[in-house]
Design an enzyme around this catalytic site. Structure first.
Site, PDB file in Angstrom:
ATOM      1  N   SER A 170       0.847  -1.293   0.008  1.00  0.00           N
ATOM      2  CA  SER A 170      -0.108   0.124   0.154  1.00  0.00           C
ATOM      3  C   SER A 170       0.771   1.272  -0.084  1.00  0.00           C
ATOM      4  O   SER A 170       0.356   2.292  -0.326  1.00  0.00           O
ATOM      5  CB  SER A 170      -1.013   0.139   0.978  1.00  0.00           C
TER       6      SER A 170
ATOM      7  N   HIS B  96      -5.576  -3.664  -2.169  1.00  0.00           N
ATOM      8  CA  HIS B  96      -5.170  -2.639  -3.324  1.00  0.00           C
ATOM      9  C   HIS B  96      -5.032  -3.034  -4.599  1.00  0.00           C
ATOM     10  O   HIS B  96      -5.006  -2.373  -5.797  1.00  0.00           O
ATOM     11  CB  HIS B  96      -3.874  -1.884  -3.165  1.00  0.00           C
TER      12      HIS B  96
ATOM     13  N   LYS C 189     -12.026   0.177  -1.770  1.00  0.00           N
ATOM     14  CA  LYS C 189     -11.030   0.767  -2.509  1.00  0.00           C
ATOM     15  C   LYS C 189     -11.917   0.814  -3.904  1.00  0.00           C
ATOM     16  O   LYS C 189     -12.585   1.286  -4.503  1.00  0.00           O
ATOM     17  CB  LYS C 189      -9.883   0.122  -2.482  1.00  0.00           C
TER      18      LYS C 189
END
Ligand SMILES: *Cc1c(COP(=O)(O)O)cnc(C)c1O
Length: 410
Positions: free
Chosen positions: A193, A221, A252
């Site tokens: 990240s 991610h 996300k």
């Protein structure tokens, strides 16, 4: 600190918590003081931040789905039909048809036989690690793993062996030394990240198999971002279901909120029985579930969003490299400009804001000491021009930081 000192009336100050004030003062002196900036619009490429229009370069809304009309419509419909809240935890009355449907879709998407939702990625990592692993077990954890993995390891009371970042030789030596434990598990972020680099998944899968360790991946991610179908870094490496447990978030790239773990049915059953962050927490609410389900659909039908994101990432990486900073290969939508000291990173953040670009400064303990940085996150919704403007702003901000008057001022 004792409760007594904290509650003693303090006539000389309006703020009656001297120890906390002292701590906050120290944070400021160390340039580690954190504060909240206010976004006054949706998570688009252009936002209003504390009243000012800026380009947004630090949102994880990678595919631009958070404000997508179809997600919003799906959420509205779910509210109309099922209401705003889920009312209880999954094991009481909070297990709605929407939860089970989304789990089925996520399992199919990730090509695993089972899936279980969690309230957030943080709750997923803490819940999985603290329940699956216990005293007498050992966890091998990458040095740069996400804080939620670190906290899950701590709560598990298993022995934790931290291996150097992406260093599989170090990992193997730790595994060889670690005899006499009951269960062994390797856990890693897949797309890190803070640095935007990928874990060496083929090597990790090989190590886990050779040494009879479980493998847990955190694809927070990477879901929606990596792999030909957006299934994550495991797909990117052709290792789709190689891990025992793979965690992903809905907040996300999927533009909603919440998280999931995909695994074999036995592990799902185990988690339903033991994962405290699942058992003792209200389940995800209807609009959030419906939005996430719609996002999965868009992921499948609009691959051009992922392609656009990749183009944008390449464009920014090219510019950052041209300024003399390194960006890992393969290029991903997370790219850091490492400044070193906290003050330097925060000055660069302010300089960028003056030029209309918002990319947050990141400092310890989120990143190791002396690696404070600006972290850029790309979105599919950034225009070529946005990236050009950001690179111009970055170049002139760096030049401003080097200017002698600024150096003296600091
Ligand atoms: C964001 C993130 C999480 C936490 O997910 P949330 O859904 O935001 O709680 C977990 N792991 C990693 C690697 C992350 O980047």
């Amino acid at each position: 600190m004792s409760a007594e000192t904290e509650t003693k009336p303090n006539n000389s100050a309006e703020r009656p918590y001297p120890l906390i004030d002292e701590h906050l003062k120290r944070l400021r002196e160390e340039d580690r003081y954190r504060f909240l900036r206010r976004v006054e619009s949706a998570q688009e490429a252009r936002i209003t931040l504390d009243g000012e229009p800026v380009l947004l370069f630090c949102s994880n809304n990678y595919l631009g789905l958070a404000n997508h009309p179809d997600l919003k419509a799906a959420a509205r419909e779910a509210v109309d039909r099922f209401g705003c809240g889920s009312g209880a935890s999954r094991l009481i009355s909070g297990n709605m048809s929407l939860h089970e449907e989304l789990e089925k879709r996520l399992a199919r998407f990730k090509q695993y036989p089972a899936c279980i939702l969690f309230g957030s990625g943080y709750a997923a990592n803490v819940g999985v690690l603290s329940s699956l692993m216990e005293q007498g077990d050992v966890i091998f954890s990458d040095a740069l793993n996400h804080a939620s993995i670190i906290d899950g390891c701590r709560l598990s009371r298993a022995e934790v062996k931290v291996y150097r970042h992406c260093n599989t030789e170090h990992l193997e030596s730790l595994i060889r030394e670690a005899t006499g434990y009951r269960k062994r598990l390797i856990v890693t972020d897949t797309l890190f990240s803070m640095d935007g680099d990928l874990a060496p998944l083929p090597d990790l899968v090989g190590l886990a198999r050779r040494h009879d360790c479980m493998l847990m991946l955190d694809e927070a991610h990477a879901v929606g971002v990596m792999g030909a179908n957006g299934r994550g870094a495991a797909e990117h490496y052709g290792l789709d279901d190689a891990a025992d447990i793979s965690v992903g978030t809905l907040g996300k790239a999927l533009g909603s909120f919440g998280a999931f773990a995909v695994c074999r049915p036995a592990i799902r059953e185990f988690l339903v029985n033991h994962a405290r962050s699942l058992i003792y927490s209200t389940s995800l609410p209807p609009p959030v579930l419906a939005a996430a389900a719609k996002a999965l659909e868009i992921l499948e039908t609009e691959p051009e969003r992922r392609e656009r994101l990749a183009e944008n990432a390449n464009r920014l990486a090219q510019g950052i490299r041209a300024l003399g900073f390194s960006v890992p290969d393969p290029v991903t939508p997370i790219q850091s400009v490492i400044m070193g000291e906290e003050a330097k990173a925060m000055s660069l953040c302010e300089q960028l804001l003056l030029r209309g670009v918002y990319a947050q400064g990141i400092r310890p303990p989120t990143v190791p000491p002396e690696t404070s940085r600006i972290r850029f996150s790309l979105m599919a919704t950034h225009a070529d021009e946005d990236i050009r403007n950001t690179l111009d702003a970055l170049a002139s901000s760096l030049a401003a930081l080097d200017a002698p008057n600024l150096r003296r001022a600091r």
